[in-house]
Design an enzyme around this catalytic site. Structure first.
Site, PDB file in Angstrom:
ATOM      1  N   CYS A 297       0.820  -1.204   0.000  1.00  0.00           N
ATOM      2  CA  CYS A 297       0.000   0.000   0.000  1.00  0.00           C
ATOM      3  C   CYS A 297       0.858   1.260   0.000  1.00  0.00           C
ATOM      4  O   CYS A 297       1.896   1.315   0.649  1.00  0.00           O
ATOM      5  CB  CYS A 297      -0.964   0.053   1.179  1.00  0.00           C
ATOM      6  SG  CYS A 297      -2.148  -1.294   1.232  1.00  0.00           S
TER       7      CYS A 297
ATOM      8  N   ARG B  23       3.658  -0.102  -4.995  1.00  0.00           N
ATOM      9  CA  ARG B  23       3.400  -0.671  -3.672  1.00  0.00           C
ATOM     10  C   ARG B  23       2.033  -1.362  -3.591  1.00  0.00           C
ATOM     11  O   ARG B  23       1.725  -2.012  -2.598  1.00  0.00           O
ATOM     12  CB  ARG B  23       3.482   0.426  -2.602  1.00  0.00           C
ATOM     13  CG  ARG B  23       4.854   1.032  -2.450  1.00  0.00           C
ATOM     14  CD  ARG B  23       4.843   2.099  -1.364  1.00  0.00           C
ATOM     15  NE  ARG B  23       4.582   1.536  -0.063  1.00  0.00           N
ATOM     16  CZ  ARG B  23       5.506   1.126   0.791  1.00  0.00           C
ATOM     17  NH1 ARG B  23       6.770   1.209   0.455  1.00  0.00           N
ATOM     18  NH2 ARG B  23       5.181   0.640   1.957  1.00  0.00           N
TER      19      ARG B  23
ATOM     20  N   TRP C  42      -2.860  -2.497  -1.897  1.00  0.00           N
ATOM     21  CA  TRP C  42      -2.559  -3.914  -2.083  1.00  0.00           C
ATOM     22  C   TRP C  42      -3.423  -4.650  -1.070  1.00  0.00           C
ATOM     23  O   TRP C  42      -3.265  -4.485   0.135  1.00  0.00           O
ATOM     24  CB  TRP C  42      -1.075  -4.184  -1.829  1.00  0.00           C
ATOM     25  CG  TRP C  42      -0.654  -5.588  -2.163  1.00  0.00           C
ATOM     26  CD1 TRP C  42      -0.259  -6.054  -3.379  1.00  0.00           C
ATOM     27  CD2 TRP C  42      -0.561  -6.695  -1.259  1.00  0.00           C
ATOM     28  NE1 TRP C  42       0.063  -7.397  -3.294  1.00  0.00           N
ATOM     29  CE2 TRP C  42      -0.112  -7.815  -2.011  1.00  0.00           C
ATOM     30  CE3 TRP C  42      -0.821  -6.872   0.101  1.00  0.00           C
ATOM     31  CZ2 TRP C  42       0.091  -9.065  -1.448  1.00  0.00           C
ATOM     32  CZ3 TRP C  42      -0.628  -8.123   0.666  1.00  0.00           C
ATOM     33  CH2 TRP C  42      -0.173  -9.205  -0.103  1.00  0.00           C
TER      34      TRP C  42
ATOM     35  N   ASN D 291      -1.786   1.936   5.847  1.00  0.00           N
ATOM     36  CA  ASN D 291      -0.892   0.897   5.349  1.00  0.00           C
ATOM     37  C   ASN D 291      -0.545   0.003   6.534  1.00  0.00           C
ATOM     38  O   ASN D 291      -0.031   0.486   7.545  1.00  0.00           O
ATOM     39  CB  ASN D 291       0.374   1.524   4.760  1.00  0.00           C
ATOM     40  CG  ASN D 291       1.411   0.482   4.358  1.00  0.00           C
ATOM     41  OD1 ASN D 291       1.080  -0.665   4.081  1.00  0.00           O
ATOM     42  ND2 ASN D 291       2.674   0.881   4.340  1.00  0.00           N
ATOM     43  N   GLY D 292      -0.824  -1.295   6.422  1.00  0.00           N
ATOM     44  CA  GLY D 292      -0.525  -2.211   7.526  1.00  0.00           C
ATOM     45  C   GLY D 292      -1.664  -3.178   7.763  1.00  0.00           C
ATOM     46  O   GLY D 292      -2.529  -3.383   6.908  1.00  0.00           O
TER      47      GLY D 292
ATOM     48  N   GLU E 208      16.978 -17.613  -8.437  1.00  0.00           N
ATOM     49  CA  GLU E 208      16.599 -16.235  -8.762  1.00  0.00           C
ATOM     50  C   GLU E 208      16.046 -16.147 -10.188  1.00  0.00           C
ATOM     51  O   GLU E 208      15.072 -15.426 -10.436  1.00  0.00           O
ATOM     52  CB  GLU E 208      17.811 -15.316  -8.591  1.00  0.00           C
ATOM     53  CG  GLU E 208      17.593 -13.867  -8.995  1.00  0.00           C
ATOM     54  CD  GLU E 208      16.509 -13.157  -8.200  1.00  0.00           C
ATOM     55  OE1 GLU E 208      16.094 -12.073  -8.639  1.00  0.00           O
ATOM     56  OE2 GLU E 208      16.058 -13.688  -7.157  1.00  0.00           O
TER      57      GLU E 208
ATOM     58  N   LYS F 188      12.274 -14.819 -11.060  1.00  0.00           N
ATOM     59  CA  LYS F 188      11.969 -13.703 -11.957  1.00  0.00           C
ATOM     60  C   LYS F 188      10.941 -14.103 -12.999  1.00  0.00           C
ATOM     61  O   LYS F 188      10.025 -13.353 -13.314  1.00  0.00           O
ATOM     62  CB  LYS F 188      13.241 -13.209 -12.654  1.00  0.00           C
ATOM     63  CG  LYS F 188      14.143 -12.378 -11.791  1.00  0.00           C
ATOM     64  CD  LYS F 188      13.488 -11.047 -11.441  1.00  0.00           C
ATOM     65  CE  LYS F 188      13.944 -10.528 -10.094  1.00  0.00           C
ATOM     66  NZ  LYS F 188      13.464 -11.228  -8.924  1.00  0.00           N
TER      67      LYS F 188
ATOM     68  N   GLU G 104       7.486 -14.522 -11.335  1.00  0.00           N
ATOM     69  CA  GLU G 104       6.957 -13.250 -10.829  1.00  0.00           C
ATOM     70  C   GLU G 104       6.275 -12.436 -11.924  1.00  0.00           C
ATOM     71  O   GLU G 104       5.198 -11.883 -11.694  1.00  0.00           O
ATOM     72  CB  GLU G 104       8.088 -12.396 -10.240  1.00  0.00           C
ATOM     73  CG  GLU G 104       8.496 -12.749  -8.834  1.00  0.00           C
ATOM     74  CD  GLU G 104       9.570 -11.813  -8.313  1.00  0.00           C
ATOM     75  OE1 GLU G 104       9.468 -11.386  -7.157  1.00  0.00           O
ATOM     76  OE2 GLU G 104      10.519 -11.493  -9.073  1.00  0.00           O
TER      77      GLU G 104
ATOM     78  N   HIS H  46      17.073 -36.664  -8.275  1.00  0.00           N
ATOM     79  CA  HIS H  46      16.304 -37.006  -7.074  1.00  0.00           C
ATOM     80  C   HIS H  46      14.885 -36.436  -7.148  1.00  0.00           C
ATOM     81  O   HIS H  46      14.342 -35.991  -6.134  1.00  0.00           O
ATOM     82  CB  HIS H  46      17.029 -36.507  -5.825  1.00  0.00           C
ATOM     83  CG  HIS H  46      18.359 -37.156  -5.626  1.00  0.00           C
ATOM     84  ND1 HIS H  46      18.529 -38.366  -4.985  1.00  0.00           N
ATOM     85  CD2 HIS H  46      19.601 -36.775  -6.028  1.00  0.00           C
ATOM     86  CE1 HIS H  46      19.814 -38.694  -4.974  1.00  0.00           C
ATOM     87  NE2 HIS H  46      20.484 -37.743  -5.610  1.00  0.00           N
TER      88      HIS H  46
ATOM     89  N   LYS I 132       5.855  -4.102  -3.982  1.00  0.00           N
ATOM     90  CA  LYS I 132       7.301  -3.897  -3.925  1.00  0.00           C
ATOM     91  C   LYS I 132       7.855  -4.119  -2.525  1.00  0.00           C
ATOM     92  O   LYS I 132       8.869  -4.760  -2.342  1.00  0.00           O
ATOM     93  CB  LYS I 132       7.628  -2.482  -4.402  1.00  0.00           C
ATOM     94  CG  LYS I 132       9.120  -2.176  -4.464  1.00  0.00           C
ATOM     95  CD  LYS I 132       9.812  -3.027  -5.510  1.00  0.00           C
ATOM     96  CE  LYS I 132      11.286  -2.751  -5.605  1.00  0.00           C
ATOM     97  NZ  LYS I 132      11.960  -3.709  -6.488  1.00  0.00           N
TER      98      LYS I 132
END
Length: 611
Positions: free
Chosen positions: A2, A27, A74, A100-101, A484, A488, A491, A507, A606
């Site tokens: 947010c 955000r 968000w 925000n929270g 990583e 990416k 995402e 395995h 973010k």
């Protein structure tokens, strides 16, 4: 999570609020809204979806105002729709709040307020703030007093901004756990949840600490603790250029930030290399020589992409400084009763410095007596203020939700830390450190060479973007880069991708390999190149297709692989920085060709400021 923005001054508030929300949309982008004090009345406008809908609405029906608050959401509680969009108001519509929270006791407060006649219009936890403040906002009570009484009832993390038509020349803000920044201009003042929202207007900011309340008027800012005592704090000067937070001609922020990586490495190295002998100057890290003598173990703690940087850091610290190193997910660290003590260094890695889980891990480490060091990109963030030392990464503002340049900056900072620890404990010779540093200084030039492969990578992406599953393989220090690369891709393109240590392929993952699942193999020259070649052979023998990253001139792997990206030769310990760049570009081009929103992927934000 947010984005919140607030303004009070002598200019039109709505354009400033919308500009701030545009800079904060990374955000959260489930909904957006604003509330302003216009001609003596509180007016609110909200829209489901991305910010451009709110911008269009305000263009159709402008609101003159000199004070207001805005929010981009968000979703945590309640679906993304207009009813759940912020700002939230009291029943009379005379008071508005952005938040925000997370409110952990919202159900208890919700029931209490409903029993007292308050009617809720949304499914969010945030609406509790509006009604609870209204409850205490009685004749003769100032807005800041009502806010302070209300937040004393709240359990959880939050930063809020509040305006009321009863006191139109005032904006009240409070922080507990979620980031909040105040901007100081000429007879105008701002609040925001992140620096980019303020850069167009001021670079002088105050960072609000936990359990502090700010009162903003056109005459100035008062900062108080919850007991009402005045707090005096010098402003911080932000060195980021506002232009750094713009796209600069690139189609997406992510692509711009990938191309900024050579400069980011240079900036992170700048001023930290001490002439001959390979010595590193890290006074900002605040690690006393007496502590280094007693240091027995290092913990690298982070989330997401920063956790992958920590995995690379483990290889570097153990090989260069010979110190046992553990890597923890911040979200698990404090719940497993970690064995940290006064002989432990806990390194917290975070781009924003506001990640809730990483902040909680920092506080747990300090409670147990460990020394703490933050590797962070944002000056003055919560993590940098609470840790005993800080190693800044100097990546500049990173707007794309999928981290790229911040990751490369973290890898660079971890190299410096490993060299620093090795030299300070006399476990790394001056000649070895010098040789390593000489190679590290060449990395920006090598990244530039990789970026010239962009067209080749785009062409490969055009042949791969329709696949539904990918497997990424790496060994040793490049296993984290396989993780990583897979992260990416998933995402920003929404393709299922999995990173794996190549030696573990037999395995389990080998059962998945067929002609429909491409395998991305990190196979440039290293101590384990032959092992990786064996893994590629195993994939090919099962009709799998392979995209290989190889060192320029490697003909053997070129014969085996379906696609090859040739990279410059580099020392193995530095190869993660080089190898991640083509994987970033691959993910980017696959996402673009799938029509995905690269900079604002669905369901992600973010900075994760809630648990």
């Amino acid at each position: 999570m947010c984005g919140i923005i607030g303004y009070i001054g002598n200019r039109e508030a709505v354009p400033i609020l919308l500009d701030g929300l545009c800079k904060l949309e990374y955000r959260g982008y489930d909904s957006a809204g604003l509330a302003v004090l216009s001609q003596g009345r509180l007016e609110r406008r909200r829209c489901e979806g991305k910010l451009h809908k709110l911008v269009n609405l305000m263009e159709q029906s402008p609101l003159p105002a000199a004070a207001g608050i805005g929010h981009t959401r968000w979703a945590t509680h309640g679906r993304p729709n207009e009813e759940n969009a912020h700002p939230h108001t009291n029943v009379k519509g005379t008071l508005a709040v952005v938040h925000n929270g997370i409110v952990e006791n919202d159900r208890i407060l919700h029931r209490e307020l409903e029993a007292q006649g308050y009617k809720f219009q949304s499914d969010t936890d945030s609406e509790v703030f509006a009604h609870l403040i209204d409850k205490y906002y009685r004749p003769g009570v100032m807005l800041e007093t009502a806010v302070r009484r209300a937040v004393s009832r709240i359990k959880g993390t939050f930063s809020i901004g509040v305006i009321s038509q009863q006191e139109p020349g005032k904006l009240v803000a409070v922080r507990r756990g979620s980031p909040l920044i105040l901007g100081l201009g000429e007879k105008e003042f701002f609040l925001a949840s992140d620096v980019p929202a303020l850069l167009s207007h001021t670079r002088n900011v105050l960072y609000v600490e936990d359990n502090e309340l700010a009162i903003l008027t056109s005459r100035g800012i008062k900062l108080l603790n919850f007991q009402g005592r005045l707090i005096r704090r010098k402003p911080t000067r932000i060195t980021w250029d506002a232009i750094q937070a713009e796209k600069g001609g690139y189609k997406h922020f992510m692509l711009k930030e990938i191309y900024e990586q050579p400069q980011v490495v240079e900036d992170t190295l700048s001023g930290r290399v001490m002439g001959l002998g390979g010595d590193v100057a890290l006074e900002e890290a605040g690690i006393p020589a007496t502590f280094l003598k007693s240091l027995r173990r290092i913990f690298l703690v982070a989330c997401g992409t920063s956790w992958h940087a920590g995995l690379v850091g483990k290889f570097l610290i153990e090989s260069l400084a010979h110190l046992p190193t553990e890597v923890d997910f911040a979200s698990e660290f404090r719940y497993r009763s970690p064995l940290v003590d006064r002989r432990s260094l806990v390194v917290l890695i975070s781009q924003s410095g506001e990640t809730a889980d990483t902040l909680a891990a920092l506080r747990e480490a300090r409670r147990r007596g460990a020394r703490t060091l933050a590797i962070c990109n944002v000056v003055g963030s919560s993590m940098t203020r609470e840790a005993q030392g800080t190693l800044y990464t100097h990546a500049g503002p990173e707007i794309g939700v999928a981290s790229t340049k911040a990751f490369v900056a973290q890898l660079t900072a971890l190299h410096l830390l490993a060299l620093y620890l090795g030299r300070r404990n006399d476990l790394l010779s001056a000649s070895a450190a010098t040789a390593h540093m000489d190679k590290l200084r060449q990395v920006p030039r090598l990244i530039e060479q990789v970026l010239k492969k962009d067209n080749t990578i785009q062409e490969i992406a055009s042949q791969l973007f329709n696949h539904r599953d990918f497997l990424y393989l790496g060994r040793g220090i490049n296993y984290p880069i396989a993780l990583e690369g897979a992260l990416k891709l998933k995402e920003i393109s929404y393709i299922h991708a999995e990173g794996y240590p190549a030696g573990e392929m037999k395995h389990g993952p080998i059962a998945l390999i067929d002609g429909r699942m491409p395998v991305v193999a990190i196979a440039n020259k290293s101590s384990v190149t032959e092992k990786i070649m064996n893994n590629i052979e195993e994939v090919k023998s099962r009709n799998g297709s392979v995209l290989a990253l190889v060192t320029r001139g490697n003909r053997e792997i070129r014969k085996l692989a379906d696609w090859v990206i040739e990279l410059p030769a580099v020392q193995e310990s530095l190869s993660p920085i080089i190898n991640v760049v083509p994987l970033q570009l691959l993910a980017y081009h696959v996402a673009v060709q799938r029509g995905a929103d690269v900079d604002q992927p669905r369901n992600l934000a973010k900075s994760v400021t809630v648990e």
